[in-house]
Scaffold this motif. Structure first.
Motif, PDB file in Angstrom:
ATOM      1  N   LEU A 232       0.758  -1.319  -0.027  1.00 19.13           N
ATOM      2  CA  LEU A 232      -0.006   0.047  -0.123  1.00 19.13           C
ATOM      3  C   LEU A 232       0.876   1.401   0.050  1.00 19.13           C
ATOM      4  O   LEU A 232       0.595   2.208  -0.593  1.00 19.13           O
ATOM      5  CB  LEU A 232      -0.888   0.142   1.279  1.00 19.13           C
ATOM      6  CG  LEU A 232      -1.913  -1.241   1.344  1.00 19.13           C
ATOM      7  CD1 LEU A 232      -2.711  -1.033   2.671  1.00 19.13           C
ATOM      8  CD2 LEU A 232      -2.716  -1.302  -0.002  1.00 19.13           C
ATOM      9  N   LEU A 233       1.876   1.303   0.623  1.00 17.77           N
ATOM     10  CA  LEU A 233       2.713   2.395   0.788  1.00 17.77           C
ATOM     11  C   LEU A 233       3.549   2.566  -0.602  1.00 17.77           C
ATOM     12  O   LEU A 233       3.627   3.667  -1.105  1.00 17.77           O
ATOM     13  CB  LEU A 233       4.016   2.001   1.926  1.00 17.77           C
ATOM     14  CG  LEU A 233       3.608   2.064   3.234  1.00 17.77           C
ATOM     15  CD1 LEU A 233       4.315   1.413   4.137  1.00 17.77           C
ATOM     16  CD2 LEU A 233       3.200   3.462   3.759  1.00 17.77           C
TER      17      LEU A 233
ATOM     18  N   GLY B 116       0.097  15.814   3.100  1.00 13.28           N
ATOM     19  CA  GLY B 116       0.579  14.364   3.335  1.00 13.28           C
ATOM     20  C   GLY B 116      -0.593  13.523   2.687  1.00 13.28           C
ATOM     21  O   GLY B 116      -1.107  13.566   1.995  1.00 13.28           O
ATOM     22  N   MET B 117      -0.339  12.104   3.280  1.00 15.73           N
ATOM     23  CA  MET B 117      -1.182  10.940   2.969  1.00 15.73           C
ATOM     24  C   MET B 117      -1.954  10.310   4.064  1.00 15.73           C
ATOM     25  O   MET B 117      -1.250   9.954   4.949  1.00 15.73           O
ATOM     26  CB  MET B 117      -0.198   9.923   2.045  1.00 15.73           C
ATOM     27  CG  MET B 117      -0.731   8.589   1.774  1.00 15.73           C
ATOM     28  SD  MET B 117      -1.908   8.787   0.498  1.00 15.73           S
ATOM     29  CE  MET B 117      -1.048   9.005  -0.904  1.00 15.73           C
ATOM     30  N   VAL B 118      -3.393  10.200   4.051  1.00 20.28           N
ATOM     31  CA  VAL B 118      -3.846   9.436   4.704  1.00 20.28           C
ATOM     32  C   VAL B 118      -4.211   8.172   4.286  1.00 20.28           C
ATOM     33  O   VAL B 118      -4.637   7.941   3.045  1.00 20.28           O
ATOM     34  CB  VAL B 118      -5.211  10.098   5.092  1.00 20.28           C
ATOM     35  CG1 VAL B 118      -6.027   9.172   5.975  1.00 20.28           C
ATOM     36  CG2 VAL B 118      -5.139  11.304   5.732  1.00 20.28           C
ATOM     37  N   LEU B 119      -3.474   7.141   4.665  1.00 18.14           N
ATOM     38  CA  LEU B 119      -3.416   5.770   4.257  1.00 18.14           C
ATOM     39  C   LEU B 119      -3.942   4.845   5.263  1.00 18.14           C
ATOM     40  O   LEU B 119      -3.596   4.734   6.274  1.00 18.14           O
ATOM     41  CB  LEU B 119      -1.905   5.358   3.752  1.00 18.14           C
ATOM     42  CG  LEU B 119      -1.784   4.105   3.089  1.00 18.14           C
ATOM     43  CD1 LEU B 119      -2.528   4.232   1.814  1.00 18.14           C
ATOM     44  CD2 LEU B 119      -0.249   3.683   3.007  1.00 18.14           C
ATOM     45  N   CYS B 120      -4.934   3.968   4.854  1.00 22.73           N
ATOM     46  CA  CYS B 120      -5.855   3.128   5.832  1.00 22.73           C
ATOM     47  C   CYS B 120      -6.499   2.111   5.032  1.00 22.73           C
ATOM     48  O   CYS B 120      -6.587   1.938   4.001  1.00 22.73           O
ATOM     49  CB  CYS B 120      -6.764   3.944   6.479  1.00 22.73           C
ATOM     50  SG  CYS B 120      -7.927   4.881   5.476  1.00 22.73           S
ATOM     51  N   ASN B 121      -6.739   1.197   6.086  1.00 25.11           N
ATOM     52  CA  ASN B 121      -7.569   0.056   5.747  1.00 25.11           C
ATOM     53  C   ASN B 121      -8.858   0.016   6.676  1.00 25.11           C
ATOM     54  O   ASN B 121      -8.992  -0.567   7.674  1.00 25.11           O
ATOM     55  CB  ASN B 121      -6.644  -1.282   6.188  1.00 25.11           C
ATOM     56  CG  ASN B 121      -7.491  -2.562   6.023  1.00 25.11           C
ATOM     57  OD1 ASN B 121      -8.352  -2.627   5.149  1.00 25.11           O
ATOM     58  ND2 ASN B 121      -7.053  -3.524   6.965  1.00 25.11           N
ATOM     59  N   PRO B 122      -9.872   0.958   6.261  1.00 28.74           N
ATOM     60  CA  PRO B 122     -10.937   1.241   7.030  1.00 28.74           C
ATOM     61  C   PRO B 122     -12.008   0.000   7.169  1.00 28.74           C
ATOM     62  O   PRO B 122     -11.855  -0.942   6.346  1.00 28.74           O
ATOM     63  CB  PRO B 122     -11.548   2.253   6.162  1.00 28.74           C
ATOM     64  CG  PRO B 122     -11.161   2.193   4.631  1.00 28.74           C
ATOM     65  CD  PRO B 122      -9.814   1.487   4.809  1.00 28.74           C
TER      66      PRO B 122
ATOM     67  N   LEU C  18      -5.816  10.862   0.071  1.00 27.86           N
ATOM     68  CA  LEU C  18      -6.375   9.664   0.911  1.00 27.86           C
ATOM     69  C   LEU C  18      -6.104   8.231   0.038  1.00 27.86           C
ATOM     70  O   LEU C  18      -6.311   8.416  -1.341  1.00 27.86           O
ATOM     71  CB  LEU C  18      -7.861   9.751   1.011  1.00 27.86           C
ATOM     72  CG  LEU C  18      -8.778   8.618   1.294  1.00 27.86           C
ATOM     73  CD1 LEU C  18      -8.410   8.274   2.828  1.00 27.86           C
ATOM     74  CD2 LEU C  18     -10.107   8.953   1.495  1.00 27.86           C
ATOM     75  N   GLY C  19      -5.688   7.296   0.619  1.00 25.89           N
ATOM     76  CA  GLY C  19      -5.565   6.076   0.109  1.00 25.89           C
ATOM     77  C   GLY C  19      -6.121   5.130   1.254  1.00 25.89           C
ATOM     78  O   GLY C  19      -5.846   5.177   2.193  1.00 25.89           O
TER      79      GLY C  19
END
Length: 406
Positions: A197-198, A316-322, A353-354
């Motif tokens: 993901l990164l 920046g980046m919001v990266l999540c597995n919601p 957002l990711g």
């Protein structure tokens, strides 16, 4: 000590669904030229040093196989004859345990247990003190199950149209098992997927990173390890360390070089992990400490509504597995959660957002343009990583009609 005086080996790094192209780029960055990239992974020819290097440094591979032999066999007599020619003693240490994983497709020899039995005889003839693990099942070299550890030598056998390919697993436990994640929260994300993901999101250590649904902290910890230049396999053993052709000085040299490559100063942007669940934050904190990056991440117990991106960094980046219903929310309507997620990201100003979700439409309430940059699976569920950017003005959308949420 180098093993370059030995003939090159054919190696294959297994990748989870969708990750093979990213893995190929990773190997190129390590100075390894792929000879083939398939859905199952990446092949190359090189020294055993390169095999150890991939085990030590790959953030994306699931395991690394080394080919022992390939031949055509349409009957058991031929299988036994060819099996006796495999250099078993190079990968099976005296007294070690051997486990077979056999797959037979469109071949005259279709009984996997019978194939394993014949090859086990060949192993015992070459290494009489070896112990054959009975009853092991397997589904082929692309398999990514949880089986395997460094104390058991896994042999992967694949029959396809009567062609038999025999490989030895060089990794042992699957490579996502870095050794630091012992505490887990709900719906844990594998370390290899978090690393993917990164990469797929385009995040770099110069960008601030926030995961507002951090769970066990896997995404943020993998980001900190990457920013520090810490080899993911630095603190875990590999099956190949017991092989006759892999001298311990060579292993020590690669590990020493990896330790010397660690960046000691935090020269990267903030990495902030948050979760409303106290247990999740506690797990993330314990995992970050074991990984050696606790000082490099900020872990907060807070709800999504309390996240203030502008206070962290201007961009920046919001990266999540919601949560997305199928995993931890029992199918609940999550429209309000994704709506709030979009509001939080837009309020940050220059933040993207990711999100790892099964379908693009789930991001519709976030009111952001989105594009799928990775298709993979998580816990048996087909998912995609969708990267979205704030709208600059009402009505502005992506030029890709199928990648725009409104």
């Amino acid at each position: 000590m180098s093993t370059n005086n030995h003939p090159p080996v054919d190696a294959f790094a297994i990748a989870a669904p969708g990750l093979a192209p990213l893995l190929a780029d990773e190997l190129r960055a390590l100075g390894i030229a792929p000879s083939e990239v398939s859905d199952a992974g990446v092949a190359w020819s090189g020294s055993l040093d390169s095999v150890l290097q991939v085990n030590l440094w790959s953030r994306l591979a699931s395991r690394v196989l080394v080919r022992l032999g390939t031949f055509v066999a349409r009957d058991f007599a031929t299988l036994e004859k060819q099996g006796a020619r495999i250099p078993w003693a190079t990968v099976v240490a005296p007294g070690s345990t051997v486990r077979f994983r056999v797959t037979c497709r469109k071949s005259r020899l279709y009984h996997s247990d019978a194939v394993a039995e014949r090859l086990a005889r060949a192993v015992l003839k070459a290494v009489p003190s070896a112990v054959i693990q009975q009853g092991a099942k397997g589904v082929g070299e692309g398999d990514d199950d949880e089986g395997g550890d460094e104390a058991v030598q896994l042999i992967v056998v694949r029959f396809e149209h009567d062609q038999c390919t025999i490989s030895a697993d060089s990794s042992g436990a699957l490579l996502h098992r870095r050794g630091w994640r012992q505490a887990v929260a709900k719906a844990p994300l594998r370390e290899t997927l978090a690393a993917a993901l990164l990469v797929a999101s385009g995040w770099t250590p110069e960008q601030a990173l926030v995961d507002p649904f951090c769970g066990s902290g896997t995404i943020g910890i993998e980001a900190a390890l990457r920013a520090r230049g810490i080899a993911p396999g630095l603190d875990r053993p590999f099956a190949m360390e017991r092989w006759a052709r892999v001298p311990s000085p060579m292993v020590r040299a690669q590990r020493d070089a990896a330790r010397a490559a660690i960046r000691r100063e935090p020269l990267f942007a903030p990495i902030v992990l948050s979760d409303r669940d106290a247990g999740a934050c506690e797990a993330a904190r314990a995992n970050a400490e074991r990984a050696g990056v606790l000082a490099d991440v900020t872990i907060l117990q807070q709800s999504l509504s309390d996240v203030d991106l502008a206070a962290i960094a201007p961009r920046g980046m919001v990266l999540c597995n919601p949560p997305y219903g199928l995993r931890v929310s029992d199918g609940a309507d999550l429209r309000s959660l994704f709506s709030r997620l979009g509001e939080v990201v837009r309020a940050g100003g220059g933040w993207s957002l990711g999100a790892l979700v099964p379908e693009l439409r789930m991001l519709a309430p976030a009111r952001m343009t989105a594009e799928r940059v990775l298709a993979t699976s998580n816990g048996g569920i087909r998912v995609g990583l969708f990267v979205a950017h704030p709208r600059r003005s009402p009505g502005t959308g992506s030029q890709r009609g199928d990648a725009t949420t409104r």
